[in-house]
Design a protein around this motif. Structure first.
Motif, PDB file in Angstrom:
ATOM      1  N   TYR A  67      43.344  40.612  37.428  1.00  0.00           N
ATOM      2  CA  TYR A  67      42.444  41.367  38.304  1.00  0.00           C
ATOM      3  C   TYR A  67      41.081  41.613  37.649  1.00  0.00           C
ATOM      4  O   TYR A  67      40.040  41.234  38.190  1.00  0.00           O
ATOM      5  CB  TYR A  67      43.115  42.684  38.711  1.00  0.00           C
ATOM      6  CG  TYR A  67      42.170  43.641  39.375  1.00  0.00           C
ATOM      7  CD1 TYR A  67      41.656  43.374  40.642  1.00  0.00           C
ATOM      8  CD2 TYR A  67      41.776  44.803  38.732  1.00  0.00           C
ATOM      9  CE1 TYR A  67      40.767  44.250  41.247  1.00  0.00           C
ATOM     10  CE2 TYR A  67      40.888  45.679  39.334  1.00  0.00           C
ATOM     11  CZ  TYR A  67      40.387  45.396  40.586  1.00  0.00           C
ATOM     12  OH  TYR A  67      39.504  46.246  41.162  1.00  0.00           O
ATOM     13  N   GLN A  68      41.098  42.229  36.464  1.00  0.00           N
ATOM     14  CA  GLN A  68      39.814  42.563  35.830  1.00  0.00           C
ATOM     15  C   GLN A  68      39.009  41.320  35.475  1.00  0.00           C
ATOM     16  O   GLN A  68      37.792  41.301  35.593  1.00  0.00           O
ATOM     17  CB  GLN A  68      40.062  43.368  34.560  1.00  0.00           C
ATOM     18  CG  GLN A  68      40.400  44.801  34.855  1.00  0.00           C
ATOM     19  CD  GLN A  68      40.442  45.644  33.595  1.00  0.00           C
ATOM     20  OE1 GLN A  68      40.273  45.123  32.491  1.00  0.00           O
ATOM     21  NE2 GLN A  68      40.675  46.919  33.746  1.00  0.00           N
ATOM     22  N   LEU A 113      48.988  41.509  36.555  1.00  0.00           N
ATOM     23  CA  LEU A 113      47.922  42.229  37.265  1.00  0.00           C
ATOM     24  C   LEU A 113      46.732  42.486  36.357  1.00  0.00           C
ATOM     25  O   LEU A 113      45.586  42.233  36.726  1.00  0.00           O
ATOM     26  CB  LEU A 113      48.463  43.553  37.813  1.00  0.00           C
ATOM     27  CG  LEU A 113      49.101  43.465  39.192  1.00  0.00           C
ATOM     28  CD1 LEU A 113      49.665  44.810  39.597  1.00  0.00           C
ATOM     29  CD2 LEU A 113      48.071  43.009  40.230  1.00  0.00           C
TER      30      LEU A 113
END
Ligand code: HEM
Length: 216
Positions: free
Chosen positions: A9-10, A5
């Motif tokens: 995500y970032q 994640l």
């Protein structure tokens, strides 16, 4: 799961934001991306260059870290066992020896340039290269035109765009944009902030002039 994640995500959020911002501030290029018809066999190629260039000039991951498992030499420097070595994608991507006029956002440089995988490394290189690299390239090339077909993203004149940087580099705070129906009337607006240290955005008067010439 946490690694996946955090790693996905970032990075993708930062990359997509920078790409859309760069397109909004380069009206000619945004217009060309939009003009590529879905059935065009060349479709994707300009877009791929746009994404590659965005990941070069504003890489979402700005450095990686290694610890030397044994004593060695690197570029003439003695590296002792256990030394922590930081390699920066950002610094490497902004070296004129690898990328002439490095601060210029120029997707067409990829028509001629074939840098070594250790000079262009938004996803790292070697054994620990990002496992999401192909996925991310696909994501950018699907998401950016899907957004662009529906909306014209317009920033507000005078908006401050700064980087926030830890391991990933994204836009600091939020980036207010107006979502207008896509009418093809792209125009850049003057921005402030340290984005100007990283990428040379075209002067607003220049883009307006070039668009007018194109329309005529
Ligand atoms: C623009 C998007 C992305 C960028 C710029 C990026 C960048 C990177 C970089 C530079 C590394 C190497 C770290 C190192 O050498 O120490 C890395 C590793 C990794 N990335 Fe990404 N990444 C992105 C998207 C993703 C996505 C979408 C996923 C998962 C679906 C992902 C999963 C991983 C994982 C698991 C590693 C560790 C690989 C290993 O150590 O063997 N990344 N990423």
């Amino acid at each position: 799961m946490q690694t996946l994640l955090n790693a996905s995500y970032q990075t993708t959020a930062a990359g997509l934001t920078w790409t859309l911002l760069l397109l909004a501030q380069h009206p000619n290029i945004a217009g060309d991306v939009l003009a590529q018809a879905p059935s065009d066999p060349e479709r994707g190629s300009l877009l791929e260059r746009v994404v590659k260039e965005s990941l070069r000039v504003l890489p979402p991951v700005v450095f990686v870290i290694r610890r030397s498992v044994r004593a060695t030499k690197l570029a003439g420097h003695d590296i002792r066992e256990g030394t922590v070595v930081v390699l920066s994608q950002y610094v490497t991507h902004h070296m004129a020896v690898h990328f002439p006029e490095p601060e210029r956002f120029d997707p067409d440089r990829w028509l001629v340039q074939k840098p070594s995988p250790f000079a262009y490394l938004p996803f790292g290189a070697g054994a620990r290269m990002c496992m999401g690299a192909m996925f991310s390239m696909q994501l950018f090339q699907l998401a950016a035109p899907a957004i662009l077909r529906r909306f014209r993203l317009e920033l507000t004149a005078g908006t401050r765009v700064d980087r926030h940087s830890s391991l990933t580099m994204g836009v600091k705070g939020s980036l207010p944009v107006m979502l207008l129906p896509q009418d093809g009337r792209f125009s850049a607006v003057p921005l402030t902030g340290n984005i100007h240290e990283m990428v040379r955005l075209p002067k607003v008067s220049e883009t307006v002039g070039r668009l007018a010439a194109k329309a005529a």
